[in-house]
Each structure stands twice: as structure tokens, then as C-alpha cells.
Design a protein around this motif. Structure first.
Motif, PDB file in Angstrom:
ATOM      1  N   ASP A 195      42.448  44.754  43.584  1.00 19.24           N
ATOM      2  CA  ASP A 195      41.268  44.913  42.740  1.00 19.24           C
ATOM      3  C   ASP A 195      40.073  45.458  43.521  1.00 19.24           C
ATOM      4  O   ASP A 195      39.178  46.061  42.945  1.00 19.24           O
ATOM      5  CB  ASP A 195      40.910  43.584  42.083  1.00 19.24           C
ATOM      6  CG  ASP A 195      39.958  43.729  40.932  1.00 19.24           C
ATOM      7  OD1 ASP A 195      40.104  44.699  40.158  1.00 19.24           O
ATOM      8  OD2 ASP A 195      39.070  42.872  40.784  1.00 19.24           O
TER       9      ASP A 195
ATOM     10  N   ASN B  74      40.615  47.544  46.034  1.00 20.71           N
ATOM     11  CA  ASN B  74      41.202  48.748  46.624  1.00 20.71           C
ATOM     12  C   ASN B  74      41.674  48.548  48.066  1.00 20.71           C
ATOM     13  O   ASN B  74      41.551  49.435  48.913  1.00 20.71           O
ATOM     14  CB  ASN B  74      40.229  49.936  46.527  1.00 20.71           C
ATOM     15  CG  ASN B  74      40.950  51.250  46.374  1.00 20.71           C
ATOM     16  OD1 ASN B  74      42.123  51.294  46.022  1.00 20.71           O
ATOM     17  ND2 ASN B  74      40.252  52.327  46.644  1.00 20.71           N
TER      18      ASN B  74
ATOM     19  N   ASP C 271      36.310  46.576  42.023  1.00 20.98           N
ATOM     20  CA  ASP C 271      35.999  47.995  41.917  1.00 20.98           C
ATOM     21  C   ASP C 271      35.878  48.344  40.444  1.00 20.98           C
ATOM     22  O   ASP C 271      36.690  47.923  39.632  1.00 20.98           O
ATOM     23  CB  ASP C 271      37.108  48.860  42.545  1.00 20.98           C
ATOM     24  CG  ASP C 271      37.058  48.860  44.053  1.00 20.98           C
ATOM     25  OD1 ASP C 271      36.125  48.266  44.619  1.00 20.98           O
ATOM     26  OD2 ASP C 271      37.956  49.458  44.668  1.00 20.98           O
ATOM     27  N   GLU C 272      34.877  49.133  40.116  1.00 25.84           N
ATOM     28  CA  GLU C 272      34.688  49.556  38.723  1.00 25.84           C
ATOM     29  C   GLU C 272      35.681  50.663  38.398  1.00 25.84           C
ATOM     30  O   GLU C 272      35.936  51.538  39.224  1.00 25.84           O
ATOM     31  CB  GLU C 272      33.261  50.063  38.526  1.00 25.84           C
ATOM     32  CG  GLU C 272      32.228  49.018  38.862  1.00 25.84           C
ATOM     33  CD  GLU C 272      31.487  48.519  37.655  1.00 25.84           C
ATOM     34  OE1 GLU C 272      31.579  49.166  36.612  1.00 25.84           O
ATOM     35  OE2 GLU C 272      30.843  47.482  37.780  1.00 25.84           O
ATOM     36  N   GLY C 273      36.223  50.623  37.206  1.00 28.67           N
ATOM     37  CA  GLY C 273      37.131  51.673  36.759  1.00 28.67           C
ATOM     38  C   GLY C 273      38.491  51.593  37.421  1.00 28.67           C
ATOM     39  O   GLY C 273      38.865  50.601  38.041  1.00 28.67           O
ATOM     40  N   THR C 274      39.217  52.674  37.291  1.00 29.96           N
ATOM     41  CA  THR C 274      40.578  52.757  37.812  1.00 29.96           C
ATOM     42  C   THR C 274      40.561  53.069  39.304  1.00 29.96           C
ATOM     43  O   THR C 274      39.777  53.875  39.766  1.00 29.96           O
ATOM     44  CB  THR C 274      41.360  53.844  37.057  1.00 29.96           C
ATOM     45  OG1 THR C 274      41.346  53.528  35.661  1.00 29.96           O
ATOM     46  CG2 THR C 274      42.793  53.933  37.532  1.00 29.96           C
ATOM     47  N   ASN C 275      41.426  52.394  40.061  1.00 25.63           N
ATOM     48  CA  ASN C 275      41.649  52.764  41.454  1.00 25.63           C
ATOM     49  C   ASN C 275      43.138  53.048  41.622  1.00 25.63           C
ATOM     50  O   ASN C 275      43.876  53.110  40.644  1.00 25.63           O
ATOM     51  CB  ASN C 275      41.120  51.700  42.425  1.00 25.63           C
ATOM     52  CG  ASN C 275      41.875  50.381  42.385  1.00 25.63           C
ATOM     53  OD1 ASN C 275      42.982  50.293  41.857  1.00 25.63           O
ATOM     54  ND2 ASN C 275      41.285  49.340  42.942  1.00 25.63           N
TER      55      ASN C 275
ATOM     56  N   PRO D  16      44.265  50.276  36.344  1.00 22.90           N
ATOM     57  CA  PRO D  16      42.998  50.188  35.624  1.00 22.90           C
ATOM     58  C   PRO D  16      42.269  48.859  35.936  1.00 22.90           C
ATOM     59  O   PRO D  16      42.873  47.906  36.389  1.00 22.90           O
ATOM     60  CB  PRO D  16      43.414  50.248  34.156  1.00 22.90           C
ATOM     61  CG  PRO D  16      44.815  49.757  34.136  1.00 22.90           C
ATOM     62  CD  PRO D  16      45.411  50.168  35.456  1.00 22.90           C
ATOM     63  N   ASP D  17      40.987  48.870  35.667  1.00 18.97           N
ATOM     64  CA  ASP D  17      40.149  47.690  35.862  1.00 18.97           C
ATOM     65  C   ASP D  17      40.613  46.578  34.920  1.00 18.97           C
ATOM     66  O   ASP D  17      40.622  46.766  33.702  1.00 18.97           O
ATOM     67  CB  ASP D  17      38.693  48.060  35.567  1.00 18.97           C
ATOM     68  CG  ASP D  17      37.720  46.964  35.946  1.00 18.97           C
ATOM     69  OD1 ASP D  17      38.149  45.813  36.183  1.00 18.97           O
ATOM     70  OD2 ASP D  17      36.509  47.253  36.000  1.00 18.97           O
TER      71      ASP D  17
ATOM     72  N   GLN E 125      38.403  45.453  31.941  1.00 20.90           N
ATOM     73  CA  GLN E 125      38.227  46.328  30.795  1.00 20.90           C
ATOM     74  C   GLN E 125      39.520  46.559  30.032  1.00 20.90           C
ATOM     75  O   GLN E 125      39.547  47.318  29.086  1.00 20.90           O
ATOM     76  CB  GLN E 125      37.658  47.670  31.255  1.00 20.90           C
ATOM     77  CG  GLN E 125      36.287  47.533  31.864  1.00 20.90           C
ATOM     78  CD  GLN E 125      35.760  48.814  32.415  1.00 20.90           C
ATOM     79  OE1 GLN E 125      36.435  49.841  32.393  1.00 20.90           O
ATOM     80  NE2 GLN E 125      34.543  48.780  32.918  1.00 20.90           N
TER      81      GLN E 125
END
Length: 123
Positions: free
Chosen positions: A70, A72, A109-113, A117-118, A121
Motif C-alpha cells: 500500500d 509501494n 499511496d493515493e491512487g493506483t500503484n 488500486p487504492d 477507493q
């Protein structure tokens, strides 16, 4: 935000999931569940406590790996926990454990890494 019962359910539901991501709340609620249950079972019977510890070992490792994903980081960093058991010149290697605790408290981390996906969300 993940609630305490949801964290327990997700921990067992994703027993062998070492690929996706998990939130901070999920990780810390799971850790609280394991510590409280372990202490209660040890008070009743140490053998039951040991069996519970073995039963939650894999989901605990997978959740720790997903928590690192999460932020990264590779799940292989989780092996630093074993640094506490290594003794060199009579001193515990506590620095790796401190690093992991800091990482586990770090915001997601915000968004997809690269690990997906996050989870906050995900619908």
C-alpha cells in the motif's frame, strides 16, 4: 475506513493474498485482534495460544505484505522483522523493526500503484 470486525473478516478472507494492498486501519485492527486474542488464550491455556499463533501466522504475514504494498514497498521488506531475533555482538538488531513500524504507520499511496488500486477507493 475499515472497522474492527471488518479487519478480522478481511484478514481471514485474504488468507493467502500476498499481491494486493491493505489499508492502515485494516493492518492495525488485525494486529490488535491478534494481540488481545493471543493474550486471552494464553491465560486460558498456553497450548491453545500457540495453536492460535500458528493459525494467524500466514494471514498476518500476508496482511503485512499487503500493507507494505500500500505504500509501494516490496513485501520482501517484511523479512526485516526477523532482525529482532538476530543477535550480533550481544545487541538486538532493533533498527529494522523500527523501520517497519514507521512504514506501517505511513499513509497509503493515493491512487493506483504497481501493486494495484487504492483499497480505500475500491467499491
Amino acid at each position: 475506513m475499515v472497522s474492527f470486525p471488518d479487519a478480522i473478516r478481511l484478514g481471514f478472507q485474504h488468507y493467502f493474498d500476498f499481491r494486493s494492498r491493505s489499508t492502515r486501519a485494516e493492518y492495525w485492527w488485525w494486529l490488535l485482534f491478534v494481540i488481545l486474542t493471543q493474550q486471552a488464550l494464553n491465560a486460558v491455556n498456553i497450548r491453545i495460544g500457540i495453536l492460535f499463533g500458528l493459525a494467524v501466522l500466514i494471514p498476518g504475514l500476508s496482511l503485512g505484505t499487503r500493507r507494505l504494498h500500500d505504500i509501494n514497498k516490496s513485501g520482501w521488506w517484511l523479512l526485516m522483522w526477523f532482525g529482532i531475533f538476530l543477535i550480533r555482538f550481544g545487541v538486538f538488531l532493533i533498527v529494522p523493526v523500527i523501520v517497519l513500524i514507521v512504514w506501517h504507520t505511513k499513509p497509503s499511496d493515493e491512487g493506483t500503484n504497481k501493486y494495484g488500486p487504492d483499497p480505500r477507493q475500491a467499491a
